[in-house]
Design a protein around this motif. Structure first.
Motif, PDB file in Angstrom:
ATOM      1  N   ALA A 193       0.827  -1.205   0.000  1.00 31.94           N
ATOM      2  CA  ALA A 193       0.000   0.000   0.000  1.00 31.94           C
ATOM      3  C   ALA A 193       0.862   1.257   0.000  1.00 31.94           C
ATOM      4  O   ALA A 193       0.622   2.195  -0.777  1.00 31.94           O
ATOM      5  CB  ALA A 193      -0.926  -0.004   1.216  1.00 31.94           C
ATOM      6  N   PHE A 194       1.886   1.267   0.854  1.00 27.85           N
ATOM      7  CA  PHE A 194       2.753   2.445   0.972  1.00 27.85           C
ATOM      8  C   PHE A 194       3.496   2.717  -0.330  1.00 27.85           C
ATOM      9  O   PHE A 194       3.575   3.856  -0.790  1.00 27.85           O
ATOM     10  CB  PHE A 194       3.743   2.233   2.117  1.00 27.85           C
ATOM     11  N   PHE A 195       4.051   1.657  -0.936  1.00 34.08           N
ATOM     12  CA  PHE A 195       4.786   1.844  -2.188  1.00 34.08           C
ATOM     13  C   PHE A 195       3.880   2.403  -3.278  1.00 34.08           C
ATOM     14  O   PHE A 195       4.246   3.354  -3.982  1.00 34.08           O
ATOM     15  CB  PHE A 195       5.396   0.517  -2.652  1.00 34.08           C
ATOM     16  N   ASN A 196       2.709   1.815  -3.441  1.00 32.63           N
ATOM     17  CA  ASN A 196       1.826   2.250  -4.528  1.00 32.63           C
ATOM     18  C   ASN A 196       1.209   3.620  -4.284  1.00 32.63           C
ATOM     19  O   ASN A 196       1.008   4.378  -5.227  1.00 32.63           O
ATOM     20  CB  ASN A 196       0.751   1.191  -4.758  1.00 32.63           C
ATOM     21  N   VAL A 197       0.945   3.955  -3.036  1.00 36.32           N
ATOM     22  CA  VAL A 197       0.476   5.306  -2.726  1.00 36.32           C
ATOM     23  C   VAL A 197       1.567   6.318  -3.069  1.00 36.32           C
ATOM     24  O   VAL A 197       1.302   7.364  -3.671  1.00 36.32           O
ATOM     25  CB  VAL A 197       0.076   5.421  -1.240  1.00 36.32           C
ATOM     26  N   SER A 198       2.810   5.997  -2.712  1.00 36.35           N
ATOM     27  CA  SER A 198       3.933   6.899  -2.983  1.00 36.35           C
ATOM     28  C   SER A 198       4.158   7.095  -4.474  1.00 36.35           C
ATOM     29  O   SER A 198       4.363   8.211  -4.950  1.00 36.35           O
ATOM     30  CB  SER A 198       5.219   6.355  -2.332  1.00 36.35           C
ATOM     31  N   THR A 199       4.141   5.995  -5.226  1.00 40.57           N
ATOM     32  CA  THR A 199       4.423   6.097  -6.661  1.00 40.57           C
ATOM     33  C   THR A 199       3.300   6.781  -7.418  1.00 40.57           C
ATOM     34  O   THR A 199       3.535   7.467  -8.414  1.00 40.57           O
ATOM     35  CB  THR A 199       4.711   4.697  -7.256  1.00 40.57           C
ATOM     36  N   ILE A 200       2.050   6.637  -6.927  1.00 39.70           N
ATOM     37  CA  ILE A 200       0.912   7.241  -7.627  1.00 39.70           C
ATOM     38  C   ILE A 200       0.758   8.717  -7.292  1.00 39.70           C
ATOM     39  O   ILE A 200       0.587   9.559  -8.178  1.00 39.70           O
ATOM     40  CB  ILE A 200      -0.389   6.486  -7.287  1.00 39.70           C
ATOM     41  N   ILE A 201       0.856   9.092  -6.017  1.00 38.92           N
ATOM     42  CA  ILE A 201       0.624  10.492  -5.654  1.00 38.92           C
ATOM     43  C   ILE A 201       1.735  11.396  -6.179  1.00 38.92           C
ATOM     44  O   ILE A 201       1.514  12.565  -6.468  1.00 38.92           O
ATOM     45  CB  ILE A 201       0.475  10.658  -4.122  1.00 38.92           C
ATOM     46  N   THR A 202       2.949  10.842  -6.347  1.00 37.72           N
ATOM     47  CA  THR A 202       4.046  11.648  -6.895  1.00 37.72           C
ATOM     48  C   THR A 202       4.142  11.518  -8.409  1.00 37.72           C
ATOM     49  O   THR A 202       5.019  12.118  -9.024  1.00 37.72           O
ATOM     50  CB  THR A 202       5.395  11.215  -6.276  1.00 37.72           C
ATOM     51  N   THR A 203       3.261  10.706  -8.996  1.00 37.55           N
ATOM     52  CA  THR A 203       3.216  10.440 -10.446  1.00 37.55           C
ATOM     53  C   THR A 203       4.528   9.861 -10.965  1.00 37.55           C
ATOM     54  O   THR A 203       4.902  10.094 -12.108  1.00 37.55           O
ATOM     55  CB  THR A 203       2.848  11.701 -11.265  1.00 37.55           C
ATOM     56  N   THR A 204       5.227   9.086 -10.112  1.00 33.84           N
ATOM     57  CA  THR A 204       6.483   8.470 -10.536  1.00 33.84           C
ATOM     58  C   THR A 204       6.222   7.319 -11.500  1.00 33.84           C
ATOM     59  O   THR A 204       6.818   7.241 -12.574  1.00 33.84           O
ATOM     60  CB  THR A 204       7.286   7.970  -9.323  1.00 33.84           C
ATOM     61  N   GLY A 205       5.357   6.399 -11.100  1.00 34.99           N
ATOM     62  CA  GLY A 205       4.975   5.331 -12.017  1.00 34.99           C
ATOM     63  C   GLY A 205       5.707   4.022 -11.859  1.00 34.99           C
ATOM     64  O   GLY A 205       5.499   3.105 -12.654  1.00 34.99           O
ATOM     65  N   PHE A 206       6.569   3.876 -10.836  1.00 35.10           N
ATOM     66  CA  PHE A 206       7.183   2.575 -10.592  1.00 35.10           C
ATOM     67  C   PHE A 206       6.099   1.560 -10.200  1.00 35.10           C
ATOM     68  O   PHE A 206       5.117   1.928  -9.548  1.00 35.10           O
ATOM     69  CB  PHE A 206       8.191   2.651  -9.441  1.00 35.10           C
ATOM     70  N   THR A 207       6.295   0.311 -10.569  1.00 33.31           N
ATOM     71  CA  THR A 207       5.358  -0.745 -10.170  1.00 33.31           C
ATOM     72  C   THR A 207       6.118  -1.965  -9.681  1.00 33.31           C
ATOM     73  O   THR A 207       7.168  -2.309 -10.218  1.00 33.31           O
ATOM     74  CB  THR A 207       4.449  -1.183 -11.342  1.00 33.31           C
ATOM     75  N   ILE A 208       5.581  -2.605  -8.646  1.00 37.52           N
ATOM     76  CA  ILE A 208       6.153  -3.860  -8.146  1.00 37.52           C
ATOM     77  C   ILE A 208       5.073  -4.924  -8.020  1.00 37.52           C
ATOM     78  O   ILE A 208       5.356  -6.058  -7.666  1.00 37.52           O
ATOM     79  CB  ILE A 208       6.849  -3.659  -6.779  1.00 37.52           C
ATOM     80  N   THR A 209       3.834  -4.562  -8.313  1.00 35.12           N
ATOM     81  CA  THR A 209       2.725  -5.506  -8.254  1.00 35.12           C
ATOM     82  C   THR A 209       1.624  -5.019  -9.196  1.00 35.12           C
ATOM     83  O   THR A 209       1.582  -3.832  -9.546  1.00 35.12           O
ATOM     84  CB  THR A 209       2.177  -5.636  -6.817  1.00 35.12           C
ATOM     85  N   ASP A 210       0.765  -5.901  -9.600  1.00 28.94           N
ATOM     86  CA  ASP A 210      -0.335  -5.535 -10.492  1.00 28.94           C
ATOM     87  C   ASP A 210      -1.534  -5.116  -9.657  1.00 28.94           C
ATOM     88  O   ASP A 210      -2.305  -5.954  -9.188  1.00 28.94           O
ATOM     89  CB  ASP A 210      -0.695  -6.721 -11.393  1.00 28.94           C
ATOM     90  N   PHE A 211      -1.697  -3.807  -9.457  1.00 27.76           N
ATOM     91  CA  PHE A 211      -2.810  -3.360  -8.618  1.00 27.76           C
ATOM     92  C   PHE A 211      -4.143  -3.391  -9.359  1.00 27.76           C
ATOM     93  O   PHE A 211      -5.173  -3.024  -8.797  1.00 27.76           O
ATOM     94  CB  PHE A 211      -2.558  -1.978  -8.005  1.00 27.76           C
ATOM     95  N   ASN A 212      -4.143  -3.817 -10.624  1.00 26.11           N
ATOM     96  CA  ASN A 212      -5.414  -4.045 -11.315  1.00 26.11           C
ATOM     97  C   ASN A 212      -6.183  -5.201 -10.681  1.00 26.11           C
ATOM     98  O   ASN A 212      -7.405  -5.302 -10.839  1.00 26.11           O
ATOM     99  CB  ASN A 212      -5.165  -4.354 -12.798  1.00 26.11           C
ATOM    100  N   GLU A 213      -5.460  -6.070  -9.968  1.00 27.79           N
ATOM    101  CA  GLU A 213      -6.099  -7.193  -9.300  1.00 27.79           C
ATOM    102  C   GLU A 213      -6.616  -6.823  -7.913  1.00 27.79           C
ATOM    103  O   GLU A 213      -7.216  -7.659  -7.231  1.00 27.79           O
ATOM    104  CB  GLU A 213      -5.103  -8.353  -9.188  1.00 27.79           C
ATOM    105  N   TRP A 214      -6.366  -5.598  -7.491  1.00 24.19           N
ATOM    106  CA  TRP A 214      -6.821  -5.165  -6.178  1.00 24.19           C
ATOM    107  C   TRP A 214      -8.325  -4.859  -6.198  1.00 24.19           C
ATOM    108  O   TRP A 214      -8.905  -4.630  -7.266  1.00 24.19           O
ATOM    109  CB  TRP A 214      -6.056  -3.906  -5.746  1.00 24.19           C
ATOM    110  N   PRO A 215      -8.950  -4.800  -5.020  1.00 21.92           N
ATOM    111  CA  PRO A 215     -10.372  -4.451  -4.942  1.00 21.92           C
ATOM    112  C   PRO A 215     -10.633  -3.052  -5.501  1.00 21.92           C
ATOM    113  O   PRO A 215      -9.744  -2.188  -5.508  1.00 21.92           O
ATOM    114  CB  PRO A 215     -10.672  -4.517  -3.443  1.00 21.92           C
ATOM    115  N   SER A 216     -11.848  -2.822  -5.953  1.00 20.77           N
ATOM    116  CA  SER A 216     -12.210  -1.534  -6.571  1.00 20.77           C
ATOM    117  C   SER A 216     -11.983  -0.366  -5.628  1.00 20.77           C
ATOM    118  O   SER A 216     -11.573   0.720  -6.054  1.00 20.77           O
ATOM    119  CB  SER A 216     -13.677  -1.560  -7.019  1.00 20.77           C
TER     120      SER A 216
END
Length: 352
Positions: free
Chosen positions: A302-325
């Motif tokens: 959660a922390f990694f994806n929140v950080s990469t999304i809010i800063t618009t960096t775009g790194f990925t380490i997991t497929d969050f498309n599989e996460w709940p809506s």
């Protein structure tokens, strides 16, 4: 409109970026790759820049109109010349595609034309990530810090390139000193991240390129799997923290240097920024707990994806498309929100 001052400034910028080509050139030599794409590009940039600075001398006053034009032309010509190494090396035969890649790098957008990064020359990978670092803080701020001829009107250049609504343009009375402080902070944080990634087992080349991409909040990777290649929680935490740090208004770091910690923590945008990150991380961790099975892993993802999304960096380490809506809705809102004004991050900005 003072066109002579605009073209003179453009010439100096081309000279500076041409000089920066030495770093990927050295990288190519270290890995025994052809340095000619960078030699040719650097020579062309320095030559064109020298011609402009030599022929466009005169009244050097720069006001708001000149500032905006300098910024627009600089980014355009930096991208046109910056695309040449991709074409000359043959990794991107189409100049249009190479131009797209370079614009994406300098603007720290992170979109790419590459479908396979395996086997690309180290010099090209370095230049690709380096465009993020150059574009993150802005080459014009670097120019203001480096060149002694920059006059007091350079505030119009910096304001034209500053991201988001920032109150006041100066940390100290002289704009050159302000620009120097900003770039010193930017460089210092980058070096610190490189050192910490080295402790995590990255090679020096990997640590430098990923730190460039983190600092510019652009997200270019140097392998197909990106950061997921390392499978290291330590690396994920380090990169997450530095993505957030580069999303903070750099003017506020000056307050820390001046030991004015109270003003730093009382800043309203800063408090909202970290509050949004904290609350979003907890909500998403709770929502994805069933997917990862442990509190620690859920919080990390959660922390990694929140950080990469809010800063618009775009790194990925997991497929969050599989996460709940619910989690995906939060990530979309964070992407629109963005980081702080005066940072290297994109989007609307928390202050708005």
């Amino acid at each position: 409109m003072n066109y002579r001052a605009v073209l003179n400034s453009l010439g100096r910028i081309l000279q500076v970026v041409g000089g920066l080509m030495l770093l990927p050139l050295i990288t190519a030599l270290i890995y025994r790759e052809s340095p000619y794409p960078f030699i040719i590009t650097a020579a062309l940039m320095v030559l064109c820049g020298t011609v402009l600075t030599a022929t466009m001398r005169g009244e050097s006053s720069i006001y708001a109109r000149e500032g905006f034009l300098i910024v627009a032309l600089s980014w355009l010509f930096m991208s046109l010349f910056g695309a040449l190494p991709f074409v000359l090396s043959g990794v991107i035969p189409s100049f249009v595609s190479a131009f797209f890649e370079t614009v994406s790098g300098f603007t720290t957008t992170g979109a790419t034309t590459f479908t396979n990064l395996t086997g690309l020359p180290h010099g090209i990978l370095f230049w690709r990530s380096f465009t993020h670092w150059i574009g993150g803080m802005g080459v014009l701020v670097f120019l203001t810090a480096l060149l002694p001829k920059t006059n007091s009107r350079a505030v119009h250049i910096i304001r034209a390139e500053t991201t988001g609504p920032v109150k006041g343009g100066k940390l100290v009375p002289r704009m050159r000193s302000t620009a120097t402080i900003l770039y010193a902070l930017y460089l210092g944080l980058t070096v610190l991240e490189i050192i910490m990634l080295l402790f995590g087992g990255m090679s020096f080349f990997e640590a430098v390129t990923y730190s460039f991409a983190t600092a510019g909040t652009g997200g270019f990777a140097i392998s197909n799997a990106g950061l997921a290649t390392f499978g290291s929680d330590y690396i994920y935490i380090v990169v997450s923290v530095f993505m957030l740090l580069f999303g903070v208004n750099f003017n506020l770091y000056y307050l820390i240097i001046m030991k004015n910690f109270k003003a730093f923590f009382k800043n309203e945008e800063n408090r909202w920024y970290f509050t949004i990150v904290g609350v979003s991380t907890l909500l998403i961790a709770w929502n994805i707990f069933k997917l990862f099975g442990t509190v620690g892993k859920s919080l990390l993802m959660a922390f990694f994806n929140v950080s990469t999304i809010i800063t618009t960096t775009g790194f990925t380490i997991t497929d969050f498309n599989e996460w709940p809506s619910f989690s995906k809705y939060i990530l979309v809102l964070l992407m629109l929100c963005g980081a702080c004004a005066g940072s290297t991050g994109g989007a609307v900005k928390v202050s708005r």
